[in-house]
Design an enzyme around this catalytic site. Structure first.
Site, PDB file in Angstrom:
ATOM      1  N   LYS A  80       0.829  -1.220   0.000  1.00 38.71           N
ATOM      2  CA  LYS A  80       0.000   0.000   0.000  1.00 38.71           C
ATOM      3  C   LYS A  80       0.858   1.263   0.000  1.00 38.71           C
ATOM      4  O   LYS A  80       0.789   2.102   0.895  1.00 38.71           O
ATOM      5  CB  LYS A  80      -0.959   0.021   1.189  1.00 38.71           C
ATOM      6  CG  LYS A  80      -1.958  -1.115   1.158  1.00 38.71           C
ATOM      7  CD  LYS A  80      -3.054  -0.945   2.162  1.00 38.71           C
ATOM      8  CE  LYS A  80      -3.958  -2.137   2.225  1.00 38.71           C
ATOM      9  NZ  LYS A  80      -3.335  -3.363   2.774  1.00 38.71           N
TER      10      LYS A  80
HETATM   11  P1  5BU Z   1      -8.315 -10.950   6.888  1.00 39.77           P
HETATM   12  O1  5BU Z   1      -7.626 -11.743   7.894  1.00 39.77           O
HETATM   13  O2  5BU Z   1      -9.107 -11.821   5.873  1.00 39.77           O
HETATM   14  O3  5BU Z   1      -9.155  -9.845   7.471  1.00 39.77           O
HETATM   15  O4  5BU Z   1      -7.155 -10.269   6.019  1.00 39.77           O
HETATM   16  C1  5BU Z   1      -7.393  -9.373   4.984  1.00 39.77           C
HETATM   17  C2  5BU Z   1      -6.088  -8.911   4.362  1.00 39.77           C
HETATM   18  O5  5BU Z   1      -6.383  -8.013   3.294  1.00 39.77           O
HETATM   19  C3  5BU Z   1      -5.180  -8.157   5.297  1.00 39.77           C
HETATM   20  O6  5BU Z   1      -3.855  -8.490   4.946  1.00 39.77           O
HETATM   21  C4  5BU Z   1      -5.408  -6.694   5.000  1.00 39.77           C
HETATM   22  O7  5BU Z   1      -4.233  -5.935   5.162  1.00 39.77           O
HETATM   23  C5  5BU Z   1      -5.806  -6.726   3.534  1.00 39.77           C
HETATM   24  N1  5BU Z   1      -6.792  -5.688   3.169  1.00 39.77           N
HETATM   25  C6  5BU Z   1      -8.043  -5.613   3.724  1.00 39.77           C
HETATM   26  O8  5BU Z   1      -8.408  -6.418   4.570  1.00 39.77           O
HETATM   27  N2  5BU Z   1      -8.900  -4.636   3.348  1.00 39.77           N
HETATM   28  C7  5BU Z   1      -8.584  -3.715   2.432  1.00 39.77           C
HETATM   29  O9  5BU Z   1      -9.409  -2.865   2.074  1.00 39.77           O
HETATM   30  C8  5BU Z   1      -7.294  -3.808   1.859  1.00 39.77           C
HETATM   31  C9  5BU Z   1      -6.432  -4.799   2.239  1.00 39.77           C
HETATM   32 BR1  5BU Z   1      -6.828  -2.575   0.598  1.00 39.77          BR
END
Ligand code: 5BU
Length: 471
Positions: free
Chosen positions: A304
């Site tokens: 990012k």
């Molecule tokens: P989770 O454990 O499924 O919540 O992880 C989601 C991943 O996607 C995590 O690494 C975040 O940094 C990434 N992410 C997110 O969740 N939402 C966003 O809008 C973005 C990235 Br951009």
């Protein structure tokens, strides 16, 4: 039927200046026609121009709301100019030929994505010229829903435009025009019959609505992708039958590599956060790349980036992580402006891509619809670099060559205690247009990540198959 006096006067005037002619003519496309319109001549008659623009305002433009007006080149341009001046709405001009040098813009004038634009046209036959202009305006993020027309030839144009979400209002239809001219002794009943028969027999071909990106299968979209990573990723998805991206948000390299050994065959993309890994090393990268090759997945470093171009180019190529050397693609914010894309574009060179952040999954984030639209417009200038968008909504972009990467997914909709919002696979794929679906804790924190990865993979793929079959 009683016609507006001013419309009658205009019809007669158009006839008298040879803007409407009856006889035997052959159109550009080689079709014979008993009626011919040449509204280009109206520029020689200022009073006709004035009366047309006044009537369009009174009859066709009542109740329409728009920020800009745009004439379909070229005949309608002077009319659009008059309407722009009269309504005090700014004018946009579409170039038919895009410049080979300079900005390469097809739309001239100042505008912002999300603003609305009214189309002005002289004659509509099939609707194709209006549609060309509409498509160019829509590509720039402008909203186009209405067109005002001097004459609808009633040969299928109205329908073609409606199918493409453009409503038209015209001063005359062919039927009303010939009716007025006959009632005023300008043409005979025989000519009227001839024109009516001609209309019945000569309908323009139907112009279908372009297929939406979410209707197309991944293998088809691979052909349309302009970024090499997007092409590769679409092909991997189609071959491995998985659209699952695993977000390996673990802090130890051993744990990451162990997990990927188990689930690598089920994913198309592995998403990393290199800066949370405590024992990051070159050896880790070598082993990660081996796994990527063995299991045929790509690597996305979810960094990012959000700084000025110069700093981003250093962050991307230097430091401890040297991301450019191993990540197939990275995520970047549009907040700093185009410099960030310029930096990422020149920093590496071949076979790399950027997922541009158009939306976030967490609640309370400050991204607005305008920000989202400007992000997509900015990306459109870098078709070779942009792999796709990180977003939550299918209307964010239309180009089927880009990939929608959607995080915030678990089997049940829920939230975590730091603002993350989870939607279900059905919702993100069938309703929200997600192409590659990011799952982190849904798999990583499960008792058996392997079983869970298979479950996610199967559920997500079923939704994708349903989406393509439904459309
Ligand atoms: P989770 O454990 O499924 O919540 O992880 C989601 C991943 O996607 C995590 O690494 C975040 O940094 C990434 N992410 C997110 O969740 N939402 C966003 O809008 C973005 C990235 Br951009």
């Amino acid at each position: 039927m009683a016609y507006d006096k001013k419309l009658v006067e205009l019809a007669i005037k158009l006839f008298s200046i040879d803007a409407v002619k009856f006889g035997e003519f052959t159109t550009k496309s080689g079709i014979k026609t008993p009626v011919y319109f040449d509204l280009r001549v109206i520029v020689s008659y200022p009073e006709v121009m004035e009366s047309i623009s006044n009537l369009l305002l009174e009859i066709a433009m009542q109740n329409l709301k728009y920020d800009h007006v745009c004439g379909v080149p070229y005949t309608a341009l002077p009319i659009a100019t008059l309407l722009s001046v009269q309504t005090k709405r700014s004018m946009l001009m579409r170039r038919k030929e895009t410049k080979a040098y300079g900005t390469k813009k097809s739309i001239e004038g100042h505008y912002k994505a999300g603003q609305s634009c009214l189309i002005v046209e002289d004659v509509v036959t099939s609707g194709s010229s209006v549609l060309e202009t509409v498509r160019d305006l829509r590509k720039e993020g402008l909203i186009v829903t209405d067109a005002v027309i001097i004459l609808d030839r009633e040969q299928g144009g109205k329908k073609n435009l409606e199918v493409n979400d453009v409503q038209i209002k015209s001063l005359f239809s062919m039927t009303t025009l010939i009716d007025i001219l006959m009632k005023n002794g300008k043409i005979t009943e025989e000519i009227v019959l001839k024109v009516k028969n001609y209309l019945k027999e000569t309908q323009a071909p139907v112009i279908d609505k372009p297929v939406e990106r979410i209707q197309l299968p991944y293998e088809k979209r691979a052909e349309l992708a302009t970024n090499s990573v997007a092409k590769q990723l679409f092909n991997i998805m189609a071959t491995k039958k998985t659209n699952l991206c695993l977000s390996v948000d673990l802090t130890s390299t051993t744990k990451i590599l162990d997990l990927l050994e188990k689930v690598g065959e089920h994913v198309c993309l592995v998403k990393t956060h290199a800066d949370i890994i405590e024992d990051f090393s070159n050896d880790f990268i070598t082993r990660l790349k081996d796994l990527a090759q063995r299991f045929n997945f790509l690597i996305l470093e979810d960094r990012k980036y959000a700084d000025i171009g110069h700093t981003v180019s250093l962050q991307y190529t230097k430091g401890l992580h040297k991301v450019a050397e191993w990540a197939d693609c990275v995520t970047a914010h549009s907040l700093p402006g185009e410099g960030i894309l310029k930096a990422l574009n020149s920093a590496n060179g071949v076979n790399h891509g950027v997922f541009f952040l158009a939306e976030m999954s967490c609640e309370g984030n400050l991204i607005t619809p305008e920000y989202r639209e400007s992000t997509v417009s900015m990306a459109a200038k870098y078709p070779d670099l942009i792999t796709g968008f990180v977003c939550q909504n299918k209307d964010t972009f239309k180009d089927p060559g880009f990939i929608q990467l959607t995080p915030g997914v678990q089997l049940e909709s829920s939230k975590d205690n730091l603002g993350q919002v989870y939607n279900t696979p059905e919702k993100v794929i069938l309703e929200n247009g997600g192409d590659v679906i990011v799952v982190g804790r849904g798999i990583v924190a499960a008792k058996s990540p392997e079983t869970q990865a298979v479950l996610y993979k199967d559920t997500l793929w079923k939704c994708y198959l349903k989406r393509v079959a439904e459309n």
